[in-house]
Design a protein around this motif. Structure first.
Motif, short mmCIF file in Angstrom:
data_model
loop_
_atom_site.label_atom_id
_atom_site.label_comp_id
_atom_site.label_asym_id
_atom_site.label_seq_id
_atom_site.Cartn_x
_atom_site.Cartn_y
_atom_site.Cartn_z
N GLN A 265 26.15 49.78 -27.33
CA GLN A 265 24.73 49.73 -26.99
C GLN A 265 23.56 49.57 -28.06
O GLN A 265 22.70 48.90 -27.75
CB GLN A 265 24.23 50.72 -25.94
N ILE A 266 24.16 50.33 -29.01
CA ILE A 266 23.04 50.21 -30.22
C ILE A 266 23.17 48.80 -30.74
O ILE A 266 22.01 48.08 -31.07
CB ILE A 266 23.58 51.24 -31.33
N ILE A 267 24.37 48.20 -30.86
CA ILE A 267 24.41 46.71 -31.51
C ILE A 267 23.85 45.69 -30.65
O ILE A 267 23.18 44.96 -30.74
CB ILE A 267 26.02 46.61 -31.67
N ASP A 268 24.10 45.86 -29.29
CA ASP A 268 23.38 45.00 -28.05
C ASP A 268 21.95 45.18 -28.55
O ASP A 268 21.17 43.95 -28.22
CB ASP A 268 23.73 45.31 -26.77
N ASN A 269 21.45 46.01 -28.54
CA ASN A 269 19.99 46.24 -28.61
C ASN A 269 19.26 46.02 -29.74
O ASN A 269 17.95 46.07 -30.05
CB ASN A 269 19.51 47.68 -28.12
N THR A 270 20.01 46.02 -31.30
CA THR A 270 19.53 45.76 -32.24
C THR A 270 19.94 44.53 -33.00
O THR A 270 19.51 44.13 -34.05
CB THR A 270 19.72 46.94 -33.22
N ILE A 271 20.71 43.79 -32.23
CA ILE A 271 21.35 42.65 -32.93
C ILE A 271 20.12 41.33 -33.42
O ILE A 271 20.35 40.71 -34.27
CB ILE A 271 22.38 42.02 -31.91
N ASP A 272 18.95 41.52 -32.72
CA ASP A 272 18.13 40.47 -33.07
C ASP A 272 17.39 40.74 -34.39
O ASP A 272 16.74 39.99 -34.96
CB ASP A 272 16.86 40.42 -32.10
N GLN A 273 17.35 42.22 -34.66
CA GLN A 273 16.66 42.44 -35.92
C GLN A 273 17.55 42.94 -37.07
O GLN A 273 17.03 42.82 -38.29
CB GLN A 273 15.91 43.86 -35.65
N ALA A 274 18.97 43.08 -36.75
CA ALA A 274 19.74 43.62 -38.04
C ALA A 274 20.40 42.50 -38.64
O ALA A 274 20.83 41.57 -38.05
CB ALA A 274 20.94 44.56 -37.25
N VAL A 275 20.46 42.34 -39.89
CA VAL A 275 21.17 41.62 -40.63
C VAL A 275 22.57 42.12 -41.13
O VAL A 275 23.49 41.66 -41.94
CB VAL A 275 20.55 40.93 -41.85
#
Ligand SMILES: O=c1ccn([C@@H]2O[C@H](COP(=O)(O)O)[C@@H](O)[C@H]2O)c(=O)[nH]1
Length: 272
Positions: free
Chosen positions: A45-55
């Motif tokens: 859930q963390i990855i799904d929710n931060t994937i647009d911001q995380a490199v």
């Protein structure tokens, strides 16, 4: 992932955010504890929710190792879940005599397909080189860490009149290149980042210490950014534990978005 691809990702997302997956069973929302693999359910859930911001994503392996075989399984599943075009860091802080380091490298680069692993430089060249033998993989060497104890050794003046961290950086530069080596430089030492940047103008820095440890993102960018950005700024607790209930994913997204918005401005200002 090579340096060019990493910078392309930073440009595409206007972000140099690394999300730290320091996932702790005692801190995740209670409703997840009934899942078969609560750690993976949380990370997903963390990855799904931060994937647009995380490199980049940085699981600190301690949080997984502490759970034994189940923890390793959660780590494997998490790594598999992270999209391949996002940089991955095993924050494991390894380093040992050569043959042992070689097996650590095999564990993180072959058994698991991490892009990079954090390595402690204390044992010197033969403890680091085995990691650098792997093509398209990165060593992230501890240089100037964010914790209090970094004073104990890293800041000590050597017989050459330089702080020990400077000796580490100067020597280790000859072991690898800006294409396979990065340095850990803590965000809590704003003014020192400029000194490190002078020593290694082209290397990427992994910068922990914003968020929960109070480091300043503006200072990190001002003193540490180069023409390829040259920074991966990590926040772990500040993002992943932003929310405590069923909406924790949304809360993480909001925190990641706040950092990304700031990063976009900083990229415009300092990435030259
Ligand atoms: O100098 C260092 C090196 C590594 N770390 C690690 O980064 C994260 C920071 O977590 P926060 O919750 O954002 O403080 C954590 O995994 C540390 O072990 C560091 O903090 N400083």
């Amino acid at each position: 992932m090579d340096k060019k691809a990493l910078f392309a990702k930073i440009s595409q997302k206007s972000s140099f955010l690394c999300v730290g997956l320091d996932t702790d069973l005692t801190k995740i929302p209670e409703h997840l504890l009934k899942e078969k693999d609560p750690i993976f359910a949380f990370n997903k859930q963390i990855i799904d929710n931060t994937i647009d911001q995380a490199v980049a994503y940085k699981p600190n392996t301690a949080f997984y190792e502490a759970l034994g075989p189940k923890g390793w399984e959660s780590l494997h599943k998490t790594l598999e879940y992270i999209p391949k075009d996002v940089f991955t860091i095993a924050d494991a802080k390894r380093g040992d005599i050569g043959n042992t380091s070689g097996l650590y490298a095999k564990a993180f680069f072959e058994m698991m397909d991490f892009d990079s692993v954090t390595v402690a430089p204390y044992m010197g060249i033969d403890s680091v080189k085995p990691f650098l033998a792997f093509e398209d993989k990165w060593v992230i060497l501890l240089a100037l860490t964010s914790n209090e104890g970094s004073q104990d050794f890293q800041m000590l003046e050597t017989k050459n009149g330089k702080p020990f961290f400077q000796e580490v950086i100067e020597k280790s530069q000859k072991w690898g290149t800006p294409d396979n080596m990065m340095y850990v430089v803590g965000a809590t030492r704003g003014e020192k980042i400029a000194e490190v940047r002078k020593l290694v103008p082209d290397h990427f820095f992994l910068v922990p210490g914003v968020g929960a440890q109070g480091g300043s993102l503006e200072e990190v960018a001002k003193f540490g950014m180069n023409s390829n950005c040259g920074l991966l700024v990590n926040s772990s607790r500040g993002i992943i534990y932003a929310g405590k209930d069923k909406d924790f994913g949304k809360a993480a997204k909001t925190e990641a978005q706040k950092l990304q918005t700031e990063m976009e401005i900083l990229l415009d200002k300092y990435c030259k």
